[in-house]
Design an enzyme around this catalytic site. Sequence first.
Site, PDB file in Angstrom:
ATOM      1  N   LYS A  44       6.426  -0.504  -7.159  1.00 15.79           N
ATOM      2  CA  LYS A  44       6.667  -0.219  -5.728  1.00 15.79           C
ATOM      3  C   LYS A  44       7.646  -1.228  -5.120  1.00 15.79           C
ATOM      4  O   LYS A  44       7.877  -1.247  -3.921  1.00 15.79           O
ATOM      5  CB  LYS A  44       5.347  -0.280  -4.943  1.00 15.79           C
ATOM      6  CG  LYS A  44       4.360   0.804  -5.265  1.00 15.79           C
ATOM      7  CD  LYS A  44       3.301   0.979  -4.175  1.00 15.79           C
ATOM      8  CE  LYS A  44       2.445  -0.217  -3.925  1.00 15.79           C
ATOM      9  NZ  LYS A  44       1.327   0.066  -2.993  1.00 15.79           N
ATOM     10  N   LYS A  46       7.077  -4.298  -4.650  1.00 22.88           N
ATOM     11  CA  LYS A  46       6.308  -5.160  -3.751  1.00 22.88           C
ATOM     12  C   LYS A  46       5.779  -6.341  -4.569  1.00 22.88           C
ATOM     13  O   LYS A  46       5.337  -6.171  -5.692  1.00 22.88           O
ATOM     14  CB  LYS A  46       5.106  -4.393  -3.185  1.00 22.88           C
ATOM     15  CG  LYS A  46       5.376  -3.644  -1.909  1.00 22.88           C
ATOM     16  CD  LYS A  46       4.042  -3.225  -1.258  1.00 22.88           C
ATOM     17  CE  LYS A  46       4.240  -2.901   0.198  1.00 22.88           C
ATOM     18  NZ  LYS A  46       2.991  -2.576   0.883  1.00 22.88           N
TER      19      LYS A  46
END
Length: 130
Positions: A44, A46
Amino acid sequence: MKKVLTYGTFDLLHWGHINLLQRAKELGDYLVVAISTDEFNAIKNKKAYHSFENRKMILEAIRYVDEVIPENTWEQKIQDVQKHDIDVFVMGDDWEGKFDFLEDHCEVIYLPRTVGISTTKIKKELLVAK
Ligand code: C2G
């Protein structure tokens, strides 16, 4: 028993997350939270401050949360809904429409995001804090 399912990273837990979890729990009787693993966070793009294990421990301490499972892939949601006998899938409305394919398997609800707080905002403001 009406079962609710939601997904997220839940890093640097804040009141926007709690608002979401509280409203998600109000939609049923049992809330399952699928928390992104560190490996999935990389997918993601992240980078969580807290590890998966610590984010999982924190979520399990929240009164609205009944069960925490790992989120390893984008593709696991249908299987999760079936395996956990889920009635309602819920996400913040920054994801509006993205998971409508689940409507063949359960109710899909997007809840208004809490304005004014985010993990990114916290990180940015701490960076410039004196
Ligand atoms: N959220 C919110 N209000 C905020 C911040 C977050 O309602 N101010 C909600 C998000 O909409 C999401 C949940 O809290 O439903 C978790 O947010 P994140 O940890 O940022 O999750 P995200 O990275 O969006 O991961 O497969 C789905 C993904 O794993 C979702």
